[in-house]
Design an enzyme around this catalytic site. Sequence first.
Site, mmCIF file in Angstrom:
data_model
loop_
_atom_site.group_PDB
_atom_site.id
_atom_site.type_symbol
_atom_site.label_atom_id
_atom_site.label_comp_id
_atom_site.label_asym_id
_atom_site.label_seq_id
_atom_site.Cartn_x
_atom_site.Cartn_y
_atom_site.Cartn_z
ATOM 1 N N SER A 220 -0.491 3.111 5.150
ATOM 2 C CA SER A 220 0.260 4.069 4.336
ATOM 3 C C SER A 220 -0.373 4.166 2.955
ATOM 4 C CB SER A 220 1.727 3.639 4.261
ATOM 5 O OG SER A 220 2.527 4.679 3.746
ATOM 6 N N ASN A 221 0.348 4.651 1.981
ATOM 7 C CA ASN A 221 -0.199 4.776 0.621
ATOM 8 C C ASN A 221 0.911 4.561 -0.400
ATOM 9 O OD1 ASN A 221 1.067 7.430 -0.037
ATOM 10 N ND2 ASN A 221 -0.139 8.046 1.744
ATOM 11 N N ARG A 222 0.570 4.677 -1.676
ATOM 12 C CA ARG A 222 1.499 4.283 -2.742
ATOM 13 C C ARG A 222 2.490 5.367 -3.148
ATOM 14 N NH1 ARG A 222 -2.079 2.713 -7.444
ATOM 15 N NH2 ARG A 222 -0.064 2.715 -8.476
ATOM 16 N N ALA B 137 2.217 12.815 0.374
ATOM 17 C CA ALA B 137 0.905 12.155 0.424
ATOM 18 C C ALA B 137 0.667 11.763 1.883
ATOM 19 C CB ALA B 137 0.900 10.928 -0.470
#
Length: 212
Positions: A21-23, A89
């Site tokens: 995943s991402n932030r 995102a």
Amino acid sequence: MRILVTAGPTREALDPVRFLSNRSSGKMGYALAEAAVAAGHAVTLVSGPVCLTTPEGLAAFVSVTSAEEMFATVAACLGEMDAAIFAAAVADYRPAAVAPEKIKKTGEALTLELVRTPDILGSAREPLGFRGLLVGFAAETENLRAHALDKLRRKGCDLLVANDVSQEGIGFDSDDNAATVFFADGRELAMEKAPKHALASRLLTLIETSVP
Ligand code: CTP
């Protein structure tokens, strides 16, 4: 207007207990959805996994996990929308295979094979045939203007909101954001650092005035 907003990260499963995943916190997308509801629009919010309260007054809320699920949800409702704001995102890659059982460690290095996920914003015009106002986001760490203009054209956006995520205190996971908005007609507008809800109200006004 009927407005679609995508928000938050996606999660791409690796095995039953792990994901890539991402932030992204989802704060910018949620702030935009809230601003649009407050302005009286019918808002559909498609959200990846976030720790935020679902805004009140939405026309629809769909919680998704992966890029594939977000794509399917967007594809099913995009045709009804007057404007679409892609603030999510979305992971650009997912593991090629999801292990059915938890992957056990060994003494060896582990190599993951990743494959592309669907580009949701990049599919909006073609093949999804969306003719409404299309708003994209870009998070960049270098050459912001060049990358943003390339994305704006490549993905057929009317507006592209670009963040410089190399700056401390704005963008991913912060309460504040600063952005430069690029328009398809060549205009550019710098937006100074402000709380995400303040920036969202300004962006929404720009979106409202950009609808033909
Ligand atoms: N986006 C999307 N689906 C994807 C990837 C991105 O809808 N699979 C959308 C995001 O919501 C955002 C915009 O595309 O509005 C920019 O995302 P980004 O990943 O920065 O764009 P890319 O074209 O993938 O550029 P890069 O070369 O930086 O990976």
